[in-house]
Design a protein around this motif. Sequence first.
Motif, PDB file in Angstrom:
ATOM      1  N   ALA A  65     -41.919 -25.952 -18.933  1.00  0.00           N
ATOM      2  CA  ALA A  65     -42.216 -26.185 -17.518  1.00  0.00           C
ATOM      3  C   ALA A  65     -43.114 -25.090 -16.963  1.00  0.00           C
ATOM      4  O   ALA A  65     -44.002 -25.358 -16.144  1.00  0.00           O
ATOM      5  CB  ALA A  65     -40.917 -26.255 -16.711  1.00  0.00           C
ATOM      6  N   ALA A  69     -46.757 -26.205 -15.633  1.00  0.00           N
ATOM      7  CA  ALA A  69     -47.159 -25.919 -14.255  1.00  0.00           C
ATOM      8  C   ALA A  69     -48.397 -25.040 -14.222  1.00  0.00           C
ATOM      9  O   ALA A  69     -49.293 -25.229 -13.385  1.00  0.00           O
ATOM     10  CB  ALA A  69     -46.010 -25.261 -13.498  1.00  0.00           C
ATOM     11  N   PHE A 118     -47.532 -18.929  -9.037  1.00  0.00           N
ATOM     12  CA  PHE A 118     -47.696 -20.255  -8.448  1.00  0.00           C
ATOM     13  C   PHE A 118     -47.851 -20.227  -6.934  1.00  0.00           C
ATOM     14  O   PHE A 118     -48.271 -21.238  -6.339  1.00  0.00           O
ATOM     15  CB  PHE A 118     -46.513 -21.152  -8.828  1.00  0.00           C
ATOM     16  CG  PHE A 118     -46.373 -21.349 -10.311  1.00  0.00           C
ATOM     17  CD1 PHE A 118     -47.369 -21.972 -11.038  1.00  0.00           C
ATOM     18  CD2 PHE A 118     -45.264 -20.887 -10.989  1.00  0.00           C
ATOM     19  CE1 PHE A 118     -47.258 -22.150 -12.411  1.00  0.00           C
ATOM     20  CE2 PHE A 118     -45.127 -21.054 -12.356  1.00  0.00           C
ATOM     21  CZ  PHE A 118     -46.134 -21.683 -13.069  1.00  0.00           C
ATOM     22  N   LEU A 124     -44.600 -28.770  -4.611  1.00  0.00           N
ATOM     23  CA  LEU A 124     -44.850 -29.692  -5.725  1.00  0.00           C
ATOM     24  C   LEU A 124     -45.997 -30.639  -5.398  1.00  0.00           C
ATOM     25  O   LEU A 124     -46.787 -30.998  -6.273  1.00  0.00           O
ATOM     26  CB  LEU A 124     -43.575 -30.487  -6.030  1.00  0.00           C
ATOM     27  CG  LEU A 124     -43.688 -31.557  -7.119  1.00  0.00           C
ATOM     28  CD1 LEU A 124     -44.015 -30.930  -8.470  1.00  0.00           C
ATOM     29  CD2 LEU A 124     -42.392 -32.374  -7.202  1.00  0.00           C
ATOM     30  N   LEU A 129     -52.746 -28.581  -7.294  1.00  0.00           N
ATOM     31  CA  LEU A 129     -52.492 -29.082  -8.640  1.00  0.00           C
ATOM     32  C   LEU A 129     -53.605 -30.037  -9.035  1.00  0.00           C
ATOM     33  O   LEU A 129     -54.001 -30.913  -8.254  1.00  0.00           O
ATOM     34  CB  LEU A 129     -51.137 -29.780  -8.715  1.00  0.00           C
ATOM     35  CG  LEU A 129     -49.946 -28.868  -9.008  1.00  0.00           C
ATOM     36  CD1 LEU A 129     -49.632 -27.966  -7.831  1.00  0.00           C
ATOM     37  CD2 LEU A 129     -48.718 -29.682  -9.377  1.00  0.00           C
ATOM     38  N   LEU A 133     -47.958 -33.734 -12.688  1.00  0.00           N
ATOM     39  CA  LEU A 133     -47.059 -32.784 -13.332  1.00  0.00           C
ATOM     40  C   LEU A 133     -45.639 -33.322 -13.276  1.00  0.00           C
ATOM     41  O   LEU A 133     -45.187 -33.797 -12.223  1.00  0.00           O
ATOM     42  CB  LEU A 133     -47.123 -31.435 -12.609  1.00  0.00           C
ATOM     43  CG  LEU A 133     -46.093 -30.365 -13.010  1.00  0.00           C
ATOM     44  CD1 LEU A 133     -46.343 -29.879 -14.438  1.00  0.00           C
ATOM     45  CD2 LEU A 133     -46.139 -29.192 -12.031  1.00  0.00           C
ATOM     46  N   ILE A 135     -41.676 -32.048 -14.297  1.00  0.00           N
ATOM     47  CA  ILE A 135     -40.816 -30.948 -14.715  1.00  0.00           C
ATOM     48  C   ILE A 135     -39.400 -31.490 -14.890  1.00  0.00           C
ATOM     49  O   ILE A 135     -38.915 -32.237 -14.038  1.00  0.00           O
ATOM     50  CB  ILE A 135     -40.822 -29.815 -13.671  1.00  0.00           C
ATOM     51  CG1 ILE A 135     -42.212 -29.186 -13.569  1.00  0.00           C
ATOM     52  CG2 ILE A 135     -39.787 -28.745 -14.001  1.00  0.00           C
ATOM     53  CD1 ILE A 135     -42.350 -28.185 -12.436  1.00  0.00           C
ATOM     54  N   SER A 149     -41.592 -35.337 -10.490  1.00  0.00           N
ATOM     55  CA  SER A 149     -43.053 -35.299 -10.627  1.00  0.00           C
ATOM     56  C   SER A 149     -43.713 -35.238  -9.259  1.00  0.00           C
ATOM     57  O   SER A 149     -43.067 -35.434  -8.228  1.00  0.00           O
ATOM     58  CB  SER A 149     -43.559 -36.521 -11.395  1.00  0.00           C
ATOM     59  OG  SER A 149     -43.698 -37.635 -10.521  1.00  0.00           O
ATOM     60  N   ASN A 150     -45.015 -34.986  -9.283  1.00  0.00           N
ATOM     61  CA  ASN A 150     -45.798 -34.986  -8.046  1.00  0.00           C
ATOM     62  C   ASN A 150     -46.532 -36.302  -7.830  1.00  0.00           C
ATOM     63  O   ASN A 150     -47.480 -36.365  -7.035  1.00  0.00           O
ATOM     64  CB  ASN A 150     -46.796 -33.820  -8.038  1.00  0.00           C
ATOM     65  CG  ASN A 150     -47.808 -33.906  -9.170  1.00  0.00           C
ATOM     66  OD1 ASN A 150     -47.601 -34.607 -10.157  1.00  0.00           O
ATOM     67  ND2 ASN A 150     -48.912 -33.172  -9.043  1.00  0.00           N
ATOM     68  N   LEU A 170     -42.859 -25.249  -5.768  1.00  0.00           N
ATOM     69  CA  LEU A 170     -43.142 -25.398  -7.190  1.00  0.00           C
ATOM     70  C   LEU A 170     -42.449 -24.320  -8.011  1.00  0.00           C
ATOM     71  O   LEU A 170     -41.852 -24.599  -9.058  1.00  0.00           O
ATOM     72  CB  LEU A 170     -44.652 -25.359  -7.419  1.00  0.00           C
ATOM     73  CG  LEU A 170     -45.121 -25.471  -8.872  1.00  0.00           C
ATOM     74  CD1 LEU A 170     -44.653 -26.764  -9.515  1.00  0.00           C
ATOM     75  CD2 LEU A 170     -46.644 -25.341  -8.959  1.00  0.00           C
ATOM     76  N   TRP A 171     -42.518 -23.066  -7.539  1.00  0.00           N
ATOM     77  CA  TRP A 171     -41.922 -21.978  -8.306  1.00  0.00           C
ATOM     78  C   TRP A 171     -40.418 -22.182  -8.476  1.00  0.00           C
ATOM     79  O   TRP A 171     -39.855 -21.854  -9.540  1.00  0.00           O
ATOM     80  CB  TRP A 171     -42.176 -20.625  -7.632  1.00  0.00           C
ATOM     81  CG  TRP A 171     -41.367 -20.368  -6.385  1.00  0.00           C
ATOM     82  CD1 TRP A 171     -41.749 -20.563  -5.100  1.00  0.00           C
ATOM     83  CD2 TRP A 171     -40.006 -19.882  -6.324  1.00  0.00           C
ATOM     84  NE1 TRP A 171     -40.727 -20.230  -4.228  1.00  0.00           N
ATOM     85  CE2 TRP A 171     -39.649 -19.808  -4.958  1.00  0.00           C
ATOM     86  CE3 TRP A 171     -39.071 -19.494  -7.294  1.00  0.00           C
ATOM     87  CZ2 TRP A 171     -38.395 -19.374  -4.529  1.00  0.00           C
ATOM     88  CZ3 TRP A 171     -37.819 -19.078  -6.870  1.00  0.00           C
ATOM     89  CH2 TRP A 171     -37.494 -19.013  -5.503  1.00  0.00           C
ATOM     90  N   VAL A 174     -39.725 -24.748 -11.216  1.00  0.00           N
ATOM     91  CA  VAL A 174     -39.956 -24.138 -12.529  1.00  0.00           C
ATOM     92  C   VAL A 174     -38.811 -23.189 -12.871  1.00  0.00           C
ATOM     93  O   VAL A 174     -38.288 -23.192 -13.992  1.00  0.00           O
ATOM     94  CB  VAL A 174     -41.304 -23.399 -12.556  1.00  0.00           C
ATOM     95  CG1 VAL A 174     -41.470 -22.638 -13.869  1.00  0.00           C
ATOM     96  CG2 VAL A 174     -42.455 -24.389 -12.374  1.00  0.00           C
TER      97      VAL A 174
END
Length: 373
Positions: A65, A69, A118, A124, A129, A133, A135, A149-150, A170-171, A174
């Motif tokens: 992941a 990312a 990130f 996300l 991006l 993506l 994860i 997902s995005n 996002l971080w 992850v």
Amino acid sequence: MSFIERLERKGPRKLLALDGGGIHGLISLEILARIEGLLRAELGRDRHFVLADYFDYIAGTSTGAIIAAGLAIGLKVDEIRAFYTDHAQKMFRKAALSKRLLYKYGSVELTGVLQRVFGAETELGSPNLRTLLMIVLRNATTDSPWPVSNNPSAKYNQRDLPGCNLRLPLWKLVRASTAAPTLFPPEVVALEDREFVFVDGAISPYNNPAFQLFLMATLKAYRLKWPTGEDKMLLVSVGSGADSYADMTLRPSQMHLLYHAPRLPLVLMAAANAEQDLLCRAFGRCVFGDPIDSEVGDLQGEDGDGAVEPKLFTYVRYNVELSPKGLESIGVRDVRIKDVGPLDAFRHMDALRRIGRAAAGNVRKEHFAKFMT
């Protein structure tokens, strides 16, 4: 090109799936570096080319992941590799003594690094991006895997929903995907007015997220519905080293609680990895991949396995078995398995990179021949 623009683009779709595996992600990165260099040369692109320019949808679990990312926001493989080599010792900093019965390492350093890489405010659904993506996390509160997902069309990604997943940091996603039980503490993620406890996505059927990625790209329920076919979809799956625990001297009396405790999660992860790989070879045309086992073989070539015809995608699997036999097969003869085997073997990063570079020798332009656009 943003991932929104990617959704409107015509032509074959290219998917990339990345296994979990802790610091073994360095093996994956060396394989990805070879893929990046090969595609840059074959497509006639300059030094600014990154894998986000090629792949439309990238998925990763746990350490995968982090890499996924990083690729999705447009980083070069070299930049992601530096993330590991520069920060590994800090990320694997021992937890306070009072916490070590719960987990081995603290998460403060890892959290800080992920926020810097990130962006603490990056969501996300951020337009930063460049690819779709996915994860994989595990929601421990609901006891369920959570592939997120995005994809802006997905059911829980609608902006008018109070708990729209696209607004999640996002971080944090992850970090949650890397929260390996016994190694790192879990991560709490707030959804609407509730908090959920998340742990490593590797503790699910999707430590290897390849077949799940294919489903999320094609099933009607996920609202992408990309066309399938050998010439219409490429799925590249990159492992982080397959662990081997064969012990021909094992006796029943040795199999007690202390024997099972550290092995069961890894055994289940290995079985799930193999099952995802087998499904991909059954539904896709496998053009490269090591044998799954001595009965099934590698299912490569035009004959394939006969289970599903016509095949729904072209499939490539790059990995290496972390056993004396597996390392011998790629020409690595002076690395001890006990040194590189643990998921937190950060003191042996150079050896892991050597293994990755040797495994990357299996990457060939022929594997991408139908998708050089």
